[in-house]
Structure formats: structure tokens, C-alpha cells
Motif scaffolding. Structure first.
Motif, PDB file in Angstrom:
ATOM      1  N   PRO A 164       4.794 -17.611   0.264  1.00 56.69           N
ATOM      2  CA  PRO A 164       4.657 -18.904   0.929  1.00 56.69           C
ATOM      3  C   PRO A 164       5.959 -19.632   1.187  1.00 56.69           C
ATOM      4  N   GLU A 165       7.007 -19.329   0.421  1.00 59.50           N
ATOM      5  CA  GLU A 165       8.287 -20.020   0.665  1.00 59.50           C
ATOM      6  C   GLU A 165       8.901 -19.614   2.003  1.00 59.50           C
ATOM      7  N   PHE A 166       8.503 -18.452   2.504  1.00 60.53           N
ATOM      8  CA  PHE A 166       9.065 -17.935   3.755  1.00 60.53           C
ATOM      9  C   PHE A 166       7.933 -17.478   4.664  1.00 60.53           C
ATOM     10  N   PRO A 167       7.172 -18.414   5.225  1.00 60.74           N
ATOM     11  CA  PRO A 167       5.987 -18.052   6.007  1.00 60.74           C
ATOM     12  C   PRO A 167       6.288 -17.368   7.333  1.00 60.74           C
ATOM     13  N   GLU A 168       7.558 -17.381   7.765  1.00 59.03           N
ATOM     14  CA  GLU A 168       7.916 -16.747   9.034  1.00 59.03           C
ATOM     15  C   GLU A 168       8.904 -15.596   8.852  1.00 59.03           C
ATOM     16  N   HIS A 169       9.047 -15.108   7.630  1.00 61.72           N
ATOM     17  CA  HIS A 169      10.038 -14.079   7.358  1.00 61.72           C
ATOM     18  C   HIS A 169       9.405 -12.836   6.758  1.00 61.72           C
ATOM     19  N   VAL A 170      10.022 -11.701   7.046  1.00 67.64           N
ATOM     20  CA  VAL A 170       9.721 -10.464   6.339  1.00 67.64           C
ATOM     21  C   VAL A 170      11.018  -9.938   5.734  1.00 67.64           C
ATOM     22  N   ARG A 171      10.869  -9.237   4.631  1.00 68.58           N
ATOM     23  CA  ARG A 171      12.018  -8.573   4.012  1.00 68.58           C
ATOM     24  C   ARG A 171      11.996  -7.110   4.430  1.00 68.58           C
ATOM     25  N   VAL A 172      13.126  -6.632   4.913  1.00 69.83           N
ATOM     26  CA  VAL A 172      13.212  -5.272   5.450  1.00 69.83           C
ATOM     27  C   VAL A 172      14.278  -4.501   4.670  1.00 69.83           C
ATOM     28  N   THR A 173      13.874  -3.407   4.047  1.00 67.07           N
ATOM     29  CA  THR A 173      14.824  -2.554   3.348  1.00 67.07           C
ATOM     30  C   THR A 173      15.746  -1.862   4.348  1.00 67.07           C
TER      31      THR A 173
ATOM     32  N   LYS B 177       0.832  -1.196   0.000  1.00 69.24           N
ATOM     33  CA  LYS B 177       0.000   0.000   0.000  1.00 69.24           C
ATOM     34  C   LYS B 177       0.870   1.251   0.000  1.00 69.24           C
ATOM     35  N   PRO B 178       0.396   2.330  -0.656  1.00 61.06           N
ATOM     36  CA  PRO B 178       1.121   3.609  -0.574  1.00 61.06           C
ATOM     37  C   PRO B 178       1.185   4.106   0.868  1.00 61.06           C
ATOM     38  N   ILE B 179       2.223   4.882   1.159  1.00 63.35           N
ATOM     39  CA  ILE B 179       2.396   5.384   2.520  1.00 63.35           C
ATOM     40  C   ILE B 179       1.179   6.169   2.983  1.00 63.35           C
ATOM     41  N   ASP B 180       0.652   7.062   2.113  1.00 62.39           N
ATOM     42  CA  ASP B 180      -0.469   7.889   2.548  1.00 62.39           C
ATOM     43  C   ASP B 180      -1.713   7.073   2.852  1.00 62.39           C
ATOM     44  N   GLU B 181      -1.903   5.951   2.138  1.00 59.52           N
ATOM     45  CA  GLU B 181      -3.059   5.098   2.410  1.00 59.52           C
ATOM     46  C   GLU B 181      -2.888   4.360   3.737  1.00 59.52           C
ATOM     47  N   VAL B 182      -1.673   3.895   4.026  1.00 58.26           N
ATOM     48  CA  VAL B 182      -1.415   3.237   5.312  1.00 58.26           C
ATOM     49  C   VAL B 182      -1.661   4.214   6.452  1.00 58.26           C
ATOM     50  N   GLU B 183      -1.173   5.436   6.304  1.00 57.39           N
ATOM     51  CA  GLU B 183      -1.344   6.424   7.375  1.00 57.39           C
ATOM     52  C   GLU B 183      -2.811   6.798   7.560  1.00 57.39           C
ATOM     53  N   ARG B 184      -3.548   6.899   6.454  1.00 58.70           N
ATOM     54  CA  ARG B 184      -4.976   7.203   6.573  1.00 58.70           C
ATOM     55  C   ARG B 184      -5.725   6.063   7.248  1.00 58.70           C
ATOM     56  N   GLU B 185      -5.425   4.824   6.831  1.00 54.89           N
ATOM     57  CA  GLU B 185      -6.136   3.660   7.348  1.00 54.89           C
ATOM     58  C   GLU B 185      -5.877   3.433   8.831  1.00 54.89           C
ATOM     59  N   TYR B 186      -4.631   3.690   9.270  1.00 53.13           N
ATOM     60  CA  TYR B 186      -4.272   3.391  10.656  1.00 53.13           C
ATOM     61  C   TYR B 186      -4.201   4.634  11.536  1.00 53.13           C
ATOM     62  N   GLY B 187      -4.490   5.785  10.954  1.00 52.62           N
ATOM     63  CA  GLY B 187      -4.507   7.011  11.747  1.00 52.62           C
ATOM     64  C   GLY B 187      -3.150   7.377  12.317  1.00 52.62           C
ATOM     65  N   ILE B 188      -2.109   7.257  11.503  1.00 50.96           N
ATOM     66  CA  ILE B 188      -0.752   7.533  11.967  1.00 50.96           C
ATOM     67  C   ILE B 188      -0.096   8.546  11.037  1.00 50.96           C
ATOM     68  N   GLU B 189       1.024   9.086  11.467  1.00 57.71           N
ATOM     69  CA  GLU B 189       1.793  10.018  10.660  1.00 57.71           C
ATOM     70  C   GLU B 189       3.269   9.634  10.702  1.00 57.71           C
ATOM     71  N   GLY B 190       3.975   9.994   9.648  1.00 52.92           N
ATOM     72  CA  GLY B 190       5.419   9.768   9.636  1.00 52.92           C
ATOM     73  C   GLY B 190       5.825   8.318   9.571  1.00 52.92           C
ATOM     74  N   SER B 191       5.247   7.553   8.643  1.00 55.85           N
ATOM     75  CA  SER B 191       5.572   6.131   8.533  1.00 55.85           C
ATOM     76  C   SER B 191       6.984   5.924   7.982  1.00 55.85           C
ATOM     77  N   ALA B 192       7.545   4.774   8.288  1.00 58.43           N
ATOM     78  CA  ALA B 192       8.837   4.360   7.729  1.00 58.43           C
ATOM     79  C   ALA B 192       8.569   3.240   6.738  1.00 58.43           C
ATOM     80  N   LYS B 193       8.731   3.532   5.446  1.00 57.79           N
ATOM     81  CA  LYS B 193       8.495   2.522   4.418  1.00 57.79           C
ATOM     82  C   LYS B 193       9.785   1.755   4.165  1.00 57.79           C
ATOM     83  N   LEU B 194       9.787   0.504   4.586  1.00 61.75           N
ATOM     84  CA  LEU B 194      10.958  -0.365   4.435  1.00 61.75           C
ATOM     85  C   LEU B 194      10.549  -1.652   3.724  1.00 61.75           C
TER      86      LEU B 194
END
Length: 367
Positions: free
Chosen positions: A334-343, A21-38
Motif C-alpha cells: 500500500p505504500e507504493f500503489p503505483e509501483h512494482v519492484r523489478v529484479t 506464485k511459482p513459475i510453473d503455476e503461473v504458466e499453467r494458469e495462463y497457458g504460457i511457457e518460458g516465463s521471466a521471473k523478476l
């Protein structure tokens, strides 16, 4: 029977790529400001300053069609890479070049070889062509080139290799790469996808340009989206034998690289200072993330790219909890069900991710 009923089954089986999701949509949906997109492996330093300056100087020319042959970009890049200009082909990001390679050299039913747990664009393009995919498991989160060489058959027409690999950040090294090439015939196209090669610091990292020969079909893919910070403009390039490039140009759409992208990329080729700083910041970020993750007792995969694969447990809860705190990371399938990729981000963004992860792990995903 409708037109939809006539869509081939191999098209129906495609699972479309789902972007974050775009940063502005995440912030609108969750009511937050200043997100870190990684989540998207973007350069935290932003675009090349020379590219930005070149764009500003030529905005009044946007009414003109772009140069269909990318002349100035071709000349600048050929000089930098020390290759003949006719060995270069350009695309709307390296993703388009993946599709061009598939459309040019494979037919429905032809066989392609790739690894499990690799870049999602490969199966997307291959499925759209109706190609037959054969996959080889990863070994310790990395490519097993010996096993891939053993999986080659008389029907194999193309092999996709990502080095560094997305999403694991791992590389294959020169000895195994050279051994692999010795087992591949000239009737097989080897696509060496090196989108993150500028970040690789391992002394045994193989630059595939060194191994291009007239009796080999090697296509090297690179991009301006990562270290040069031009992801929003979509400029990728391929390097190969002129005959391979000529065939890809047969199916390439005219004006496929827009004018603004060409201006910016041509300037970025000369921005050695931005490249140097980007690699330096990335190296520092990787070291910091690895040290802190180890201290937290969290498993992670050593990376040669600008991202790191982190084992967090069941992904859905952790991913959602991070979103609520304004930290956007990438679940990787699905190959990595317990992992996230972090920039790898700025120092502040890296600390924010780690602090967020620590709080989640201490209190549970919903904490």
C-alpha cells in the motif's frame, strides 16, 4: 472459550506475507511457457558454481544431522570478514535472524522504530512479539535518518534499518549514518540489514561493520540468498558483539541451518569470480533498465541493489497484464500503489520486461 479465542489480539492483527506464485503455476494458469521471473530479487546467473560442486560432492551425507555450530562456515566467513568467529550468528536466512533479534531483545509492549516503505519482515516479526511499532516516513524514497533519530524515545529498544532498502533500492550514506549513531544509546539495538550490500557501488555507502564498538549495540545482517544465488537453501548471518551473539544463541533453535546450506555457503565464500560477475551483470542491467525506462517516460528510483522500483500507474491491471505475457514482477504494497519492484535479470529478461511494459503502456493495462 476455545483455544482460538485465547489468541492475543496482536497475533490476530498480523497480515501474513503472501509470496509470489511459482513459475510453473503461473504458466499453467495462463497457458504460457518460458516465463521471466523478476519478482524475488534472485541472482539471474544462478547459484555459485563452487557451491553447486560442494553440494554434489556431499549428497551421500544427507542422513547426518548438520553441524549445530556451523563450524566450517564460521571459520571461512570470519576469515573473509576479518572478524572473530564468536561475533557470528547464523540463521535460516536473515529473516530468522530478524526474528531471533526480536525474540531476544524485545518483550511485549516494548517499542521498535522503523521506516515506512521498508522490508515487510520487520513488522511481521514485531507484531508477532506484540511490540509497539513507531514509523517514520521515507524521504525521496529513502530513509530519513535525521527524522528517525528525532523519533527515538526512552522506550525505544530496537531500530531496523535496511541499507540498501527493500523495496526502493535506496541507501543512506556515511555522514547521516554516523550522525544517527551518535544519537543512539547502548540500550538500543540497531539492526543494520545489509542483505544487498555487495551490490552497492556508491562510495559513501557505509559498511556497518566499521562502526561496531563495545559501547554500541549494532547487529549487522547479511545473506547468501542474493549475490551468491543460494536463496533456495536459506543461509543468513549476523555480525555483532560476542555478548549480543551469545544472547541470540540462547533462543536459536538447534540445527537451524541445514547441512546442505552450510556446505554450499562455505564454498560460496571463496567464489570471488561468481560474486564479481554477479555484480558486473547487475550494474549493466541497472544502467540498461534506467536508460530504457527514461526513454519510455517512466519514472523509476535509482537503485543500489539488484532490483529497481518502477512507477507504472495503478498496479493491479499492469501486474495482471504482465503475468498474461509471462513476466512476473512484484507489487510492493500500500505504500507504493503505483509501483512494482523489478529484479535485474539477464539481458534477455530485462529486454522482455521493457518490451512488455511498453506494449502495456501503449495499449492500456488490458492491451
Amino acid at each position: 472459550m476455545s483455544i482460538l479465542d485465547q489468541v492475543p489480539e496482536y497475533i490476530r492483527r498480523i497480515v501474513p506475507y503472501v509470496p509470489g506464485k511459482p513459475i510453473d503455476e503461473v504458466e499453467r494458469e495462463y497457458g504460457i511457457e518460458g516465463s521471466a521471473k523478476l519478482a524475488s530479487n534472485e541472482n539471474p546467473l544462478g547459484p555459485s558454481p563452487k557451491a553447486v560442486a560442494a553440494l554434489r560432492e556431499r549428497l551421500e551425507e544427507l542422513h547426518l544431522y548438520p553441524d549445530g555450530g556451523c563450524f566450517h562456515l564460521r571459520q571461512a566467513l570470519a576469515a573473509k570478514l576479518r572478524v572473530a568467529p564468536e561475533r557470528l550468528v547464523f540463521g535460516n536466512g536473515s529473516n530468522e535472524l530478524i526474528e531471533l533479534a526480536v525474540r531476544t531483545f524485545l518483550r511485549p509492549g516494548d517499542e521498535a522504530l522503523l521506516s515506512e516503505g521498508t522490508f515487510v519482515a520487520y513488522p511481521l516479526s514485531l507484531n508477532a512479539m506484540g511490540a509497539v511499532m513507531r514509523t517514520v516516513p521515507l524521504k525521496d524514497y529513502g530513509y530519513d535518518l535525521a527524522a528517525m533519530a528525532g523519533a527515538l524515545t526512552a522506550k525505544t529498544r530496537c531500530v531496523f534499518l535496511a541499507n540498501p532498502n527493500n523495496p526502493t533500492g535506496t541507501i543512506y550514506r556515511r555522514p547521516e549514518w554516523e550522525a544517527f549513531l551518535e544519537r543512539v544509546g547502548p540500550d538500543v539495538l540497531v539492526v543494520a540489514d545489509e542483505a544487498y550490500f555487495e551490490y552497492a557501488t556508491d562510495p559513501d555507502y557505509p559498511d556497518s561493520l566499521d562502526d561496531q564498538r563495545d559501547d554500541r549495540a549494532v547487529l549487522t545482517l547479511r545473506t547468501f540468498s542474493k549475490v551468491y544465488g543460494l536463496a533456495g537453501l536459506r543461509v543468513g548471518y549476523g555480525i555483532a558483539h560476542p555478548d549480543i551473539v551469545a544472547m541470540m544463541n540462547q533462543v536459536r533453535e538447534p540445527f537451524n541451518v541445514n547441512a546442505a546450506a552450510q556446505w554450499a555457503a562455505t564454498a560460496a565464500v571463496h567464489d570471488t569470480e561468481h560474486l564479481r560477475r554477479s555484480v558486473e551483470v547487475n550494474n549493466q542491467g541497472l544502467a540498461f533498465l534506467g536508460e530504457r525506462l527514461t526513454a519510455l517516460g517512466v519514472q523509476w528510483v535509482p537503485s543500489q541493489a539488484n532490483f529497481i522500483l518502477v512507477r507504472v500507474g495503478p498496479v493491479a491491471g499492469v501486474f495482471e497484464a504482465m503475468l498474461r505475457r509471462g513476466v512476473i514482477v512484484r507489487p510492493v504494497g500500500p505504500e507504493f500503489p503505483e509501483h512494482v519492484r523489478v529484479t535485474v535479470g539477464t539481458p534477455d529478461e530485462n529486454r522482455r520486461f521493457l518490451d512488455c511494459l511498453e506494449r502495456i503502456l501503449e495499449g492500456g493495462a488490458a492491451g
